[in-house]
Design a protein around this motif. Structure first.
Motif, PDB file in Angstrom:
ATOM      1  N   VAL A  80      52.077  51.617  27.266  1.00 61.25           N
ATOM      2  CA  VAL A  80      51.221  50.462  27.561  1.00 61.25           C
ATOM      3  C   VAL A  80      51.689  49.835  28.868  1.00 61.25           C
ATOM      4  CG1 VAL A  80      50.513  48.164  26.786  1.00 61.25           C
ATOM      5  CG2 VAL A  80      50.764  50.018  25.123  1.00 61.25           C
ATOM      6  N   ARG A  81      50.722  49.483  29.712  1.00 57.25           N
ATOM      7  CA  ARG A  81      51.055  48.811  30.972  1.00 57.25           C
ATOM      8  C   ARG A  81      49.939  47.842  31.329  1.00 57.25           C
ATOM      9  NH1 ARG A  81      48.298  50.842  35.336  1.00 57.25           N
ATOM     10  NH2 ARG A  81      47.147  52.747  34.980  1.00 57.25           N
ATOM     11  N   ASP A  82      50.138  47.102  32.365  1.00 57.34           N
ATOM     12  CA  ASP A  82      49.123  46.214  32.918  1.00 57.34           C
ATOM     13  C   ASP A  82      48.588  45.233  31.866  1.00 57.34           C
ATOM     14  OD1 ASP A  82      47.510  45.143  34.849  1.00 57.34           O
ATOM     15  OD2 ASP A  82      46.054  46.781  34.856  1.00 57.34           O
ATOM     16  N   VAL A  83      49.493  44.552  31.171  1.00 55.94           N
ATOM     17  CA  VAL A  83      49.112  43.607  30.119  1.00 55.94           C
ATOM     18  C   VAL A  83      48.759  42.263  30.756  1.00 55.94           C
ATOM     19  CG1 VAL A  83      49.874  42.419  28.028  1.00 55.94           C
ATOM     20  CG2 VAL A  83      50.624  44.769  28.479  1.00 55.94           C
ATOM     21  N   ARG A  84      47.557  41.762  30.418  1.00 58.33           N
ATOM     22  CA  ARG A  84      47.073  40.506  30.981  1.00 58.33           C
ATOM     23  C   ARG A  84      46.501  39.636  29.853  1.00 58.33           C
ATOM     24  NH1 ARG A  84      43.617  42.796  36.177  1.00 58.33           N
ATOM     25  NH2 ARG A  84      45.032  44.502  36.696  1.00 58.33           N
ATOM     26  N   VAL A  85      46.559  38.322  30.019  1.00 56.44           N
ATOM     27  CA  VAL A  85      46.028  37.400  29.011  1.00 56.44           C
ATOM     28  C   VAL A  85      45.127  36.365  29.680  1.00 56.44           C
ATOM     29  CG1 VAL A  85      47.963  37.686  27.405  1.00 56.44           C
ATOM     30  CG2 VAL A  85      48.091  35.940  29.180  1.00 56.44           C
ATOM     31  N   ALA A  86      44.162  35.845  28.900  1.00 51.16           N
ATOM     32  CA  ALA A  86      43.250  34.827  29.426  1.00 51.16           C
ATOM     33  C   ALA A  86      42.608  34.063  28.273  1.00 51.16           C
ATOM     34  CB  ALA A  86      42.174  35.470  30.291  1.00 51.16           C
ATOM     35  N   THR A  87      42.051  32.892  28.582  1.00 53.65           N
ATOM     36  CA  THR A  87      41.302  32.109  27.600  1.00 53.65           C
ATOM     37  C   THR A  87      40.014  31.603  28.234  1.00 53.65           C
ATOM     38  OG1 THR A  87      42.377  30.024  28.195  1.00 53.65           O
ATOM     39  CG2 THR A  87      43.375  31.290  26.393  1.00 53.65           C
ATOM     40  N   VAL A  88      39.033  31.318  27.365  1.00 52.12           N
ATOM     41  CA  VAL A  88      37.788  30.672  27.771  1.00 52.12           C
ATOM     42  C   VAL A  88      37.487  29.603  26.735  1.00 52.12           C
ATOM     43  CG1 VAL A  88      35.293  30.935  28.060  1.00 52.12           C
ATOM     44  CG2 VAL A  88      36.836  32.678  28.964  1.00 52.12           C
ATOM     45  N   SER A  89      37.259  28.392  27.202  1.00 52.18           N
ATOM     46  CA  SER A  89      36.923  27.283  26.321  1.00 52.18           C
ATOM     47  C   SER A  89      35.403  27.100  26.306  1.00 52.18           C
ATOM     48  CB  SER A  89      37.611  26.019  26.844  1.00 52.18           C
ATOM     49  OG  SER A  89      37.320  24.939  26.032  1.00 52.18           O
ATOM     50  N   LEU A  94      35.520  35.503  30.804  1.00 56.89           N
ATOM     51  CA  LEU A  94      36.870  36.055  30.677  1.00 56.89           C
ATOM     52  C   LEU A  94      37.218  36.826  31.948  1.00 56.89           C
ATOM     53  CD1 LEU A  94      37.473  37.433  27.069  1.00 56.89           C
ATOM     54  CD2 LEU A  94      38.813  35.730  28.289  1.00 56.89           C
ATOM     55  N   SER A  95      38.286  36.439  32.572  1.00 55.82           N
ATOM     56  CA  SER A  95      38.767  37.116  33.768  1.00 55.82           C
ATOM     57  C   SER A  95      40.278  37.232  33.661  1.00 55.82           C
ATOM     58  CB  SER A  95      38.382  36.324  35.010  1.00 55.82           C
ATOM     59  OG  SER A  95      38.882  36.966  36.164  1.00 55.82           O
ATOM     60  N   PHE A  96      40.760  38.418  33.927  1.00 56.07           N
ATOM     61  CA  PHE A  96      42.187  38.696  33.800  1.00 56.07           C
ATOM     62  C   PHE A  96      42.751  38.949  35.194  1.00 56.07           C
ATOM     63  CE2 PHE A  96      39.946  39.938  30.018  1.00 56.07           C
ATOM     64  CZ  PHE A  96      40.688  39.356  29.011  1.00 56.07           C
ATOM     65  N   PRO A  97      43.388  37.928  35.787  1.00 56.66           N
ATOM     66  CA  PRO A  97      43.904  38.082  37.149  1.00 56.66           C
ATOM     67  C   PRO A  97      44.865  39.259  37.267  1.00 56.66           C
ATOM     68  CG  PRO A  97      44.063  35.809  36.411  1.00 56.66           C
ATOM     69  CD  PRO A  97      43.681  36.631  35.211  1.00 56.66           C
ATOM     70  N   ALA A  98      44.835  39.864  38.429  1.00 54.91           N
ATOM     71  CA  ALA A  98      45.729  40.989  38.700  1.00 54.91           C
ATOM     72  C   ALA A  98      47.166  40.500  38.747  1.00 54.91           C
ATOM     73  CB  ALA A  98      45.361  41.635  40.021  1.00 54.91           C
ATOM     74  N   PRO A  99      48.101  41.361  38.352  1.00 56.76           N
ATOM     75  CA  PRO A  99      49.515  40.981  38.471  1.00 56.76           C
ATOM     76  C   PRO A  99      49.872  40.762  39.942  1.00 56.76           C
ATOM     77  CG  PRO A  99      49.271  43.225  37.599  1.00 56.76           C
ATOM     78  CD  PRO A  99      47.913  42.677  37.819  1.00 56.76           C
ATOM     79  N   PRO A 100      50.879  39.939  40.225  1.00 51.19           N
ATOM     80  CA  PRO A 100      51.205  39.620  41.617  1.00 51.19           C
ATOM     81  C   PRO A 100      51.682  40.817  42.432  1.00 51.19           C
ATOM     82  CG  PRO A 100      52.782  38.613  40.110  1.00 51.19           C
ATOM     83  CD  PRO A 100      51.712  39.233  39.279  1.00 51.19           C
ATOM     84  N   ALA A 113      51.872  44.802  43.762  1.00 52.17           N
ATOM     85  CA  ALA A 113      50.958  45.919  43.993  1.00 52.17           C
ATOM     86  C   ALA A 113      51.233  47.020  42.982  1.00 52.17           C
ATOM     87  CB  ALA A 113      51.144  46.453  45.404  1.00 52.17           C
ATOM     88  N   SER A 114      50.254  47.884  42.779  1.00 56.37           N
ATOM     89  CA  SER A 114      50.423  48.996  41.846  1.00 56.37           C
ATOM     90  C   SER A 114      51.408  50.000  42.420  1.00 56.37           C
ATOM     91  CB  SER A 114      49.077  49.654  41.556  1.00 56.37           C
ATOM     92  OG  SER A 114      48.588  50.261  42.726  1.00 56.37           O
ATOM     93  N   SER A 115      51.766  50.997  41.627  1.00 57.29           N
ATOM     94  CA  SER A 115      52.786  51.969  42.027  1.00 57.29           C
ATOM     95  C   SER A 115      52.371  52.782  43.247  1.00 57.29           C
ATOM     96  CB  SER A 115      53.107  52.901  40.859  1.00 57.29           C
ATOM     97  OG  SER A 115      51.921  53.576  40.466  1.00 57.29           O
ATOM     98  N   ASP A 116      51.059  52.949  43.476  1.00 53.14           N
ATOM     99  CA  ASP A 116      50.621  53.716  44.647  1.00 53.14           C
ATOM    100  C   ASP A 116      50.393  52.828  45.875  1.00 53.14           C
ATOM    101  OD1 ASP A 116      48.307  52.413  43.988  1.00 53.14           O
ATOM    102  OD2 ASP A 116      47.104  54.221  43.698  1.00 53.14           O
ATOM    103  N   GLY A 117      50.739  51.545  45.786  1.00 52.16           N
ATOM    104  CA  GLY A 117      50.629  50.630  46.904  1.00 52.16           C
ATOM    105  C   GLY A 117      49.297  49.909  46.994  1.00 52.16           C
ATOM    106  N   ALA A 118      48.329  50.310  46.193  1.00 49.84           N
ATOM    107  CA  ALA A 118      47.029  49.645  46.201  1.00 49.84           C
ATOM    108  C   ALA A 118      47.129  48.307  45.490  1.00 49.84           C
ATOM    109  CB  ALA A 118      45.992  50.523  45.514  1.00 49.84           C
ATOM    110  N   VAL A 119      46.364  47.346  45.946  1.00 54.78           N
ATOM    111  CA  VAL A 119      46.369  46.031  45.326  1.00 54.78           C
ATOM    112  C   VAL A 119      45.432  46.063  44.115  1.00 54.78           C
ATOM    113  CG1 VAL A 119      45.833  43.595  45.668  1.00 54.78           C
ATOM    114  CG2 VAL A 119      46.887  44.912  47.509  1.00 54.78           C
ATOM    115  N   GLU A 120      45.936  45.603  42.980  1.00 54.78           N
ATOM    116  CA  GLU A 120      45.123  45.555  41.763  1.00 54.78           C
ATOM    117  C   GLU A 120      44.075  44.466  41.895  1.00 54.78           C
ATOM    118  OE1 GLU A 120      45.334  47.318  38.815  1.00 54.78           O
ATOM    119  OE2 GLU A 120      46.967  48.587  39.514  1.00 54.78           O
ATOM    120  N   ARG A 121      42.957  44.629  41.231  1.00 57.03           N
ATOM    121  CA  ARG A 121      41.913  43.611  41.219  1.00 57.03           C
ATOM    122  C   ARG A 121      41.872  42.964  39.845  1.00 57.03           C
ATOM    123  NH1 ARG A 121      37.502  45.098  38.456  1.00 57.03           N
ATOM    124  NH2 ARG A 121      37.141  47.272  38.016  1.00 57.03           N
TER     125      ARG A 121
END
Length: 193
Positions: free
Chosen positions: A86-95, A157-163, A165-173
């Protein structure tokens, strides 16, 4: 002996001092996570002090993430063995609760209704877990409000990218509900049959 395994737990759980020949093991839930609810690894297992080393990783559990929105709480667990995939774990809420109309232009929504969610990748497959509390009531317009709550949660619901960069140098969205291959949706949906 009150601590001996019952027939319903034989084979999957045993307790300190239980010498059952079924090969059972203490199932451990590791609550280690960071402040934002995502797994940070490490942590001490609960149960007997020397049990963790003797339990196969397929029977030890770790918390991947947790998130709370007032009374809505979600926590996602898996085996230690599965967690290594498991990788790239993100959390979010919507009220989606009452609109408080705070300030001339600012709008605040009470978090008594809405959803809390966990987005993650298992191997390379994106998965989503949502726990929600939708509007209640049995008046004619209440079902439409529940449906609107659902649509608001899905669209917001939007899950911001981790701060980093990914392992290949690309910026996550940022990720959204539509980016998940599968979704498990639980909670107090308040729909009437």
């Amino acid at each position: 002996d009150s601590r001996a395994s019952s027939s319903s737990t034989a084979g999957w759980a045993s307790f300190d001092g239980d010498d059952t020949p079924t090969g059972g093991a203490w199932t451990s839930f590791d609550a280690a996570s960071s402040e934002d609810g995502r797994r940070s690894g490490g942590g001490d297992a609960t149960g007997p002090a020397n049990a963790k080393a003797s339990i196969p990783s397929s029977r030890r559990y770790v918390r991947l993430a947790c998130k709370q929105l007032v009374g809505v709480y979600i926590t996602v667990w898996c085996t230690e063995e599965a967690a290594s995939h498991v990788r790239d774990v993100r959390v979010a809420t919507v009220s989606t609760g009452f609109n408080l109309g705070v300030g001339a232009l600012q709008v605040a929504t009470l978090g008594n209704k809405g959803g809390a969610a966990v987005w993650l990748r298992v191997y390379n497959t994106p998965a989503l877990f949502v726990c929600s509390h939708l509007s209640a009531g049995s008046k004619p317009d209440d079902a439409a409000k529940r449906s609107q709550d659902y649509h608001d949660i899905v669209s917001k619901l939007s899950f911001p990218a981790p701060p980093a960069a990914s392992s290949d140098g690309a910026v996550e969205r940022s990720a959204s509900v539509k980016d998940a291959f599968a979704c498990v949706w639980i909670g107090d949906l308040n729909y009437r049959l």
